[in-house]
Design a protein around this motif. Sequence first.
Motif: not given
Length: 116
Positions: A89-116
């Motif tokens: 699940d480690t990745a940068v996570y973003y929100c935006n419109r879904a089910r569309t081909s016209t996205f809003w400008p992407w934000g900076q996202g938020t980093q999720v890191t899963v590790s032991s």
Amino acid sequence: QVQLVESGGGSVQPGGSLRLSCVVSGIGDFVHTMGWFRQAPGLERELVAAVTWGGSTNYADFAEGRFTISRDNAKITVSLQMNNLKPEDTAVYYCNRARTSTFWPWGQGTQVTVSS
């Protein structure tokens, strides 16, 4: 102009939980289907989950049963509760419109890191 600001990411151990939040500004009516996306290094951005204005949800197979998407139409926010996190699940996570081909400008996202 629409602005998306994601927060709530961090570093957790496998099995841990995080709650991501997205604040949307610069729009009129908040009636769009919204989604959380993620992008891991070297991979394409992918849809994690989506929620309609009325609250109907759908999830990618890897998110089903572990993640919960929700929205607050009054506060114009979208959230993603993530439980039982895995290293993949480690990745940068973003929100935006879904089910569309016209996205809003992407934000900076938020980093999720899963590790032991």
